[in-house]
Design an enzyme around this catalytic site. Structure first.
Site, PDB file in Angstrom:
ATOM      1  N   ARG A  63       0.903  -1.131   0.017  1.00  0.00           N
ATOM      2  CA  ARG A  63       0.176  -0.056   0.028  1.00  0.00           C
ATOM      3  C   ARG A  63       1.133   1.341  -0.016  1.00  0.00           C
ATOM      4  NH1 ARG A  63       2.461   1.538   3.609  1.00  0.00           N
ATOM      5  NH2 ARG A  63       0.957   3.919   3.498  1.00  0.00           N
ATOM      6  N   GLY A  64       0.498   2.342  -0.032  1.00  0.00           N
ATOM      7  CA  GLY A  64       1.337   2.947  -0.807  1.00  0.00           C
ATOM      8  C   GLY A  64       1.369   4.575  -2.208  1.00  0.00           C
ATOM      9  N   ALA A  65       0.534   5.022  -2.125  1.00  0.00           N
ATOM     10  CA  ALA A  65       0.225   5.224  -3.850  1.00  0.00           C
ATOM     11  C   ALA A  65       1.951   4.627  -4.383  1.00  0.00           C
ATOM     12  CB  ALA A  65       0.080   6.872  -4.308  1.00  0.00           C
ATOM     13  N   ARG A 106      -7.992  -0.316  -6.169  1.00  0.00           N
ATOM     14  CA  ARG A 106      -7.899   0.462  -5.575  1.00  0.00           C
ATOM     15  C   ARG A 106      -8.451   1.519  -6.616  1.00  0.00           C
ATOM     16  NH1 ARG A 106      -4.084   0.900  -0.875  1.00  0.00           N
ATOM     17  NH2 ARG A 106      -6.236   2.336   0.451  1.00  0.00           N
ATOM     18  N   GLN A 215      -1.379   2.544   9.653  1.00  0.00           N
ATOM     19  CA  GLN A 215      -0.372   2.345   9.466  1.00  0.00           C
ATOM     20  C   GLN A 215       0.662   3.440   9.791  1.00  0.00           C
ATOM     21  OE1 GLN A 215      -3.710   2.474   8.069  1.00  0.00           O
ATOM     22  NE2 GLN A 215      -3.291   2.443   5.825  1.00  0.00           N
ATOM     23  N   ASP A 256      -2.428  10.777  -2.179  1.00  0.00           N
ATOM     24  CA  ASP A 256      -2.453   9.488  -3.007  1.00  0.00           C
ATOM     25  C   ASP A 256      -2.974  10.013  -3.918  1.00  0.00           C
ATOM     26  OD1 ASP A 256      -3.064   9.117  -0.141  1.00  0.00           O
ATOM     27  OD2 ASP A 256      -2.738   6.929  -1.687  1.00  0.00           O
ATOM     28  N   ASN A 266      -5.379  12.224   0.666  1.00  0.00           N
ATOM     29  CA  ASN A 266      -4.078  10.998   1.665  1.00  0.00           C
ATOM     30  C   ASN A 266      -5.260  10.530   2.710  1.00  0.00           C
ATOM     31  OD1 ASN A 266      -1.111  10.939   1.883  1.00  0.00           O
ATOM     32  ND2 ASN A 266      -2.267  11.785   3.838  1.00  0.00           N
ATOM     33  N   LYS A 267      -4.936   9.459   3.216  1.00  0.00           N
ATOM     34  CA  LYS A 267      -5.861   9.319   4.161  1.00  0.00           C
ATOM     35  C   LYS A 267      -6.274   9.919   5.198  1.00  0.00           C
ATOM     36  CE  LYS A 267      -5.144   5.725   4.593  1.00  0.00           C
ATOM     37  NZ  LYS A 267      -5.986   4.492   3.953  1.00  0.00           N
TER      38      LYS A 267
HETATM   39  C1  LIG Z   1       3.473   7.622  -0.242  1.00  0.00           C
HETATM   40  S1  LIG Z   1       1.575   7.926  -0.352  1.00  0.00           S
HETATM   41  C2  LIG Z   1       1.478   6.954   0.768  1.00  0.00           C
HETATM   42  C3  LIG Z   1       0.524   7.157   1.496  1.00  0.00           C
HETATM   43  O1  LIG Z   1      -0.428   6.037   1.067  1.00  0.00           O
HETATM   44  C4  LIG Z   1      -1.275   6.020   2.091  1.00  0.00           C
HETATM   45  O2  LIG Z   1      -2.642   4.955   1.887  1.00  0.00           O
HETATM   46  P1  LIG Z   1      -3.252   3.578   1.677  1.00  0.00           P
HETATM   47  O3  LIG Z   1      -2.054   3.280   3.584  1.00  0.00           O
HETATM   48  O4  LIG Z   1      -4.391   2.854   1.897  1.00  0.00           O
HETATM   49  O5  LIG Z   1      -2.994   3.304   0.697  1.00  0.00           O
HETATM   50  C5  LIG Z   1      -1.812   7.525   2.897  1.00  0.00           C
HETATM   51  O6  LIG Z   1      -3.051   8.016   2.537  1.00  0.00           O
HETATM   52  C6  LIG Z   1      -0.484   7.729   2.749  1.00  0.00           C
HETATM   53  O7  LIG Z   1       0.293   8.891   2.932  1.00  0.00           O
END
Ligand SMILES: CSC[C@H]1O[C@H](OP(=O)(O)O)[C@H](O)[C@@H]1O
Length: 365
Positions: A63-65, A106, A215, A256, A266-267
């Site tokens: 996960r993470g963009a 996603r 996270q 994101d 973002n989250k």
């Molecule tokens: C460097 S992108 C990180 C960004 O992605 C996370 O979302 P997820 O854990 O649901 O993929 C979160 O928004 C982070 O800031």
């Protein structure tokens, strides 16, 4: 999927490869850290088909963009193998089908779509010149590897630009995880902190745990602790209080999807942190590579926001904490308006003030 329980995490080095490729194009696999098991277990999984990559993205094993984009690019290579390498056309159509499926995993992180578009463009461009399906497959793997390597460089450039904004002794608030685990290996928001520390700027991080999937607690605290960077874990609802107590001099978060005017998805909870930072006159920084910008969107109002399983809230980590049948709202992201963002730190430089013109100047029209 094949789990590789690898015991404790590798010793702290310049990076941990979050997602990569092992083996040849013809018989290799996507190898990724299963982040759902952290911080208790460090284990990698090998994905040998598109569905396993799709599930890993959907379930936030990866996960993470940027990390999602890299995983999708390698997943497209798996898909291009399709039902064998009968012809160049078969490879291209198999990749197209794989990309179409991976796009449904996603909806918010634009890097997923950016990476798949790039893999499809590569396949279609090479189809006219590739001497055969095997060579085309090799070139597709090269392109996915290039996406990973470019991200490594972008993360470090973001770190360098962002570190200039932090001062020794600063308290930094983070939200969710935008560390090495959210990217190829070095992070975006955490790259700013890692780079500042590498420059000798001692900072103290306050990490929001970031409900419902934690996270921040599971991943950010783990990344900072293993690098010996002081971190204090707080509940999300404590962020305004630690600001009021003067513990925070800057906020740094990831992204994101960033619209053309700088509005940033973002989250979930990021918008609330931005409101609190504004109220306490604390700079609010977003760190993101250019691959996270979506210039097709004039503002953040049309960024697709992922709605996730209510059980992530009512049965978080297997324990029921809400009555059966209760109504649940579980958006995974929110959008912070550009007017609340002090600066956006990219690999090309710092966008400040955050306006559509400034984004266009640095990122493109
Ligand atoms: C460097 S992108 C990180 C960004 O992605 C996370 O979302 P997820 O854990 O649901 O993929 C979160 O928004 C982070 O800031």
């Amino acid at each position: 999927m094949t789990h590789h329980p690898t015991g404790p995490a590798p010793a702290v080095g310049p990076s941990i490869e979050t997602v990569g490729w092992v083996g040849s194009a013809r018989d290799g696999a996507v190898r990724l850290i299963d982040q759902t098991l952290l911080p208790v277990e460090f284990s990698r999984i090998d994905c040998r088909d598109v569905e396993t990559v799709w599930e890993a993205i959907k379930m936030l094993r990866v996960r993470g963009a940027p990390a999602i984009g890299i995983a999708a690019a390698y997943g497209a290579v798996l898909g291009a193998r399709g039902q064998g390498l009968g012809s160049v056309d078969a490879v291209v159509s198999s990749l197209r089908a794989a990309a179409a499926h991976l796009r449904t995993s996603r909806p918010t992180a634009v890097n997923l779509f950016w990476a798949l578009d790039r893999m499809q463009r590569t396949a279609e461009a090479e189809a006219t010149t590739a001497p055969g399906p095997e060579v085309l497959l090799d070139h597709l793997l090269d392109e996915a590897r290039a996406i990973e390597q470019e991200d490594r460089a972008m993360c470090r450039a973001i770190g360098r630009f962002g570190a200039e904004l932090l001062e020794p002794g600063h308290g930094i608030l983070t939200h969710c995880n935008a560390g090495g685990l959210a990217t190829s290996d070095y992070g975006t928001a955490l790259a700013v902190i890692f780079s500042a520390v590498e420059q000798g700027k001692a900072v103290h991080v306050y990490a929001d745990e970031t409900r419902p999937l934690l996270q921040g607690a599971r991943l950010t605290a783990w990344e900072l602790q293993r690098r010996g960077i002081p971190v204090t874990l707080i509940c999300d609802n404590m962020a305004p209080q630690v600001m009021k107590e003067g513990k925070i001099q800057a906020v740094v978060v990831g992204a994101d999807r960033i619209a053309a005017n700088g509005d940033t998805a973002n989250k979930i909870g990021t918008y609330g942190v931005a409101l609190a930072a504004k109220a306490h006159d604390i700079p609010f920084y977003v760190a993101a590579p250019s691959s996270t910008f979506d210039l097709s969107l004039p503002d953040g109002s049309s960024i697709p926001i992922e709605q996730r399983d209510p059980r992530e809230i009512t049965h978080g980590f297997g324990r029921q904490t809400a009555p059966e049948g209760v109504e649940v709202y579980n958006p995974a992201f929110d959008v912070t308006p550009s007017r609340m963002i002090t600066a956006i730190i990219t690999e090309r430089g710092v966008i400040r003030p955050v306006t559509a013109d400034a984004v266009a100047d640095l990122i493109g029209t």
